[in-house]
Structure formats: C-alpha cells, structure tokens
Scaffold this motif. Structure first.
Motif, PDB file in Angstrom:
ATOM      1  N   LYS A 156       3.527  25.658  12.447  1.00 20.87           N
ATOM      2  CA  LYS A 156       2.797  26.930  12.441  1.00 20.87           C
ATOM      3  C   LYS A 156       1.407  26.706  13.028  1.00 20.87           C
ATOM      4  N   PRO A 157       0.769  27.766  13.507  1.00 26.28           N
ATOM      5  CA  PRO A 157      -0.608  27.608  13.995  1.00 26.28           C
ATOM      6  C   PRO A 157      -1.547  27.018  12.942  1.00 26.28           C
ATOM      7  N   ASP A 158      -1.310  27.309  11.663  1.00 20.53           N
ATOM      8  CA  ASP A 158      -2.146  26.756  10.591  1.00 20.53           C
ATOM      9  C   ASP A 158      -1.992  25.252  10.447  1.00 20.53           C
ATOM     10  N   ASP A 159      -0.990  24.666  11.072  1.00 19.15           N
ATOM     11  CA  ASP A 159      -0.821  23.212  11.040  1.00 19.15           C
ATOM     12  C   ASP A 159      -1.719  22.511  12.061  1.00 19.15           C
TER      13      ASP A 159
ATOM     14  N   ARG B 199     -10.986  17.516   4.911  1.00 15.72           N
ATOM     15  CA  ARG B 199      -9.757  16.753   5.095  1.00 15.72           C
ATOM     16  C   ARG B 199      -8.841  17.025   3.903  1.00 15.72           C
ATOM     17  N   GLU B 200      -7.553  17.274   4.187  1.00 14.06           N
ATOM     18  CA  GLU B 200      -6.620  17.610   3.118  1.00 14.06           C
ATOM     19  C   GLU B 200      -5.387  16.725   3.156  1.00 14.06           C
ATOM     20  N   PHE B 201      -4.832  16.519   1.993  1.00 13.96           N
ATOM     21  CA  PHE B 201      -3.619  15.731   1.831  1.00 13.96           C
ATOM     22  C   PHE B 201      -2.433  16.446   2.458  1.00 13.96           C
ATOM     23  N   VAL B 202      -1.566  15.676   3.128  1.00 12.59           N
ATOM     24  CA  VAL B 202      -0.346  16.228   3.713  1.00 12.59           C
ATOM     25  C   VAL B 202       0.888  15.619   3.039  1.00 12.59           C
TER      26      VAL B 202
ATOM     27  N   TYR C 119       0.829  -1.197   0.000  1.00 18.70           N
ATOM     28  CA  TYR C 119       0.000   0.000   0.000  1.00 18.70           C
ATOM     29  C   TYR C 119       0.871   1.258   0.000  1.00 18.70           C
ATOM     30  N   HIS C 120       0.315   2.323  -0.566  1.00 16.64           N
ATOM     31  CA  HIS C 120       0.857   3.652  -0.293  1.00 16.64           C
ATOM     32  C   HIS C 120       0.411   4.013   1.119  1.00 16.64           C
ATOM     33  N   MET C 121       1.280   4.664   1.889  1.00 14.35           N
ATOM     34  CA  MET C 121       0.917   5.083   3.244  1.00 14.35           C
ATOM     35  C   MET C 121       0.967   6.599   3.312  1.00 14.35           C
ATOM     36  N   GLY C 122      -0.158   7.198   3.641  1.00 21.40           N
ATOM     37  CA  GLY C 122      -0.247   8.647   3.588  1.00 21.40           C
ATOM     38  C   GLY C 122      -0.724   9.282   4.874  1.00 21.40           C
ATOM     39  N   TRP C 123      -0.539  10.589   4.946  1.00 21.14           N
ATOM     40  CA  TRP C 123      -1.036  11.402   6.055  1.00 21.14           C
ATOM     41  C   TRP C 123      -1.962  12.481   5.499  1.00 21.14           C
ATOM     42  N   PHE C 124      -3.072  12.656   6.172  1.00 17.82           N
ATOM     43  CA  PHE C 124      -4.014  13.719   5.873  1.00 17.82           C
ATOM     44  C   PHE C 124      -4.274  14.477   7.173  1.00 17.82           C
ATOM     45  N   ARG C 125      -4.892  15.637   7.043  1.00 16.52           N
ATOM     46  CA  ARG C 125      -5.267  16.377   8.253  1.00 16.52           C
ATOM     47  C   ARG C 125      -6.585  17.095   8.023  1.00 16.52           C
ATOM     48  N   GLN C 126      -7.253  17.342   9.133  1.00 15.10           N
ATOM     49  CA  GLN C 126      -8.539  18.046   9.066  1.00 15.10           C
ATOM     50  C   GLN C 126      -8.616  19.024  10.224  1.00 15.10           C
ATOM     51  N   ALA C 127      -8.722  20.299   9.881  1.00 11.56           N
ATOM     52  CA  ALA C 127      -8.898  21.347  10.877  1.00 11.56           C
ATOM     53  C   ALA C 127     -10.387  21.596  11.083  1.00 11.56           C
ATOM     54  N   PRO C 128     -10.781  22.152  12.216  1.00  7.31           N
ATOM     55  CA  PRO C 128     -12.197  22.415  12.476  1.00  7.31           C
ATOM     56  C   PRO C 128     -12.835  23.256  11.374  1.00  7.31           C
ATOM     57  N   GLY C 129     -13.961  22.804  10.859  1.00  8.04           N
ATOM     58  CA  GLY C 129     -14.678  23.545   9.835  1.00  8.04           C
ATOM     59  C   GLY C 129     -14.099  23.435   8.443  1.00  8.04           C
TER      60      GLY C 129
ATOM     61  N   GLY D  89      -6.944   9.023  14.184  1.00 11.69           N
ATOM     62  CA  GLY D  89      -6.543  10.427  14.202  1.00 11.69           C
ATOM     63  C   GLY D  89      -5.739  10.809  15.424  1.00 11.69           C
ATOM     64  N   ALA D  90      -4.859  11.777  15.260  1.00  6.75           N
ATOM     65  CA  ALA D  90      -4.041  12.297  16.366  1.00  6.75           C
ATOM     66  C   ALA D  90      -4.102  13.814  16.320  1.00  6.75           C
ATOM     67  N   GLN D  91      -4.424  14.427  17.450  1.00  2.92           N
ATOM     68  CA  GLN D  91      -4.551  15.889  17.497  1.00  2.92           C
ATOM     69  C   GLN D  91      -3.179  16.531  17.568  1.00  2.92           C
ATOM     70  N   VAL D  92      -2.968  17.511  16.705  1.00  2.00           N
ATOM     71  CA  VAL D  92      -1.773  18.352  16.755  1.00  2.00           C
ATOM     72  C   VAL D  92      -2.239  19.790  16.910  1.00  2.00           C
ATOM     73  N   THR D  93      -1.799  20.425  17.975  1.00  2.00           N
ATOM     74  CA  THR D  93      -2.174  21.807  18.237  1.00  2.00           C
ATOM     75  C   THR D  93      -0.907  22.650  18.331  1.00  2.00           C
TER      76      THR D  93
END
Length: 124
Positions: free
Chosen positions: A86-89, A45-48, A32-42, A117-121
């Motif tokens: 960055k805060p945008d991350d 989900r976007e590709f990382v 498999y390809h192994m990927g990371w995505f992220r989703q911010a509130p509102g 999922g894992a929260q990053v703040t």
C-alpha cells in the motif's frame, strides 16, 4: 564487528509484492533476534516484524497477513516478503539485531546494530 546490509528495495505499484533481504556478518548462529523497522518521512521509526532467536515471528498489526519474515537461504540472512503493498508502506526499511527479552522485541531502542536502510516506495 557486526554489519547488516539490506537489499531489494525499489518502486512498486499498490498491490504489488517486494522482498527485502538482510545479510548479517559478525554474528554467530541464532544469537540475535533479527528484525525489520521502517521510517517514513516526518514519522518515527516503527517496528515491522522480527524473527526471534528461537525462530518465532512477530508482526506489527499494520502488516500482519501481508508481510512475512523468514530466514534466507544464505547463512545469517533474513528476508521480508511484502505482499499487497500500500502507499502507506512507503518508507526506508531497516534491518536490525537485538538480544532483548521478548517483551521488548518491538522497541527499536533495544536493537544494537542497524543496516543502512533500503527505500521502498509504493505509488501508482
């Protein structure tokens, strides 16, 4: 059955570094390809980043030069090293696996299995 478990999230300050890890079970070798995505509130989900089956790496423009994806030391693991955060991350980061063609590797709809999922703040 394929299972993905993320670890390593947390609260950091702008400019700090953090490493996320994803442990996959139920898959064999580099099937498999192994990927990371992220989703911010509102937001959607976007590709990382993704590590392809042939060990090529691909990144979103927003993280290129700051994030690095690689195979972990343990079997069937993939790490996401995140520098100069960055805060945008700030988002929930998800690990996922896919067998899509490379032209679709950034499309979350092409991923078959997802972690919880894992929260990053990133905040001062």
């Amino acid at each position: 059955q394929v299972q993905l478990v993320e670890s390593g999230g947390g609260l950091v300050r702008p400019g700090d570094s953090l490493t996320l890890s994803c442990a996959a079970s139920g898959i064999t070798g580099n099937s498999y390809h192994m990927g990371w995505f992220r989703q911010a509130p509102g937001k959607e989900r976007e590709f990382v980043a993704v590590l392809s089956r042939t060990s090529h790496t691909y990144y979103a423009d927003s993280v290129k030069g700051r994030f690095a994806i690689s195979r972990g030391n343990a079997k069937n693991t993939v790490d996401l090293q995140m520098d100069t955060l960055k805060p945008d991350d700030t988002a929930v980061y998800y690990c996922a696996v896919s067998r899509a063609v490379l032209s679709s590797i950034r499309d979350p709809n092409m991923y078959l299995y997802w972690g919880q999922g894992a929260q990053v703040t990133v905040s001062s």
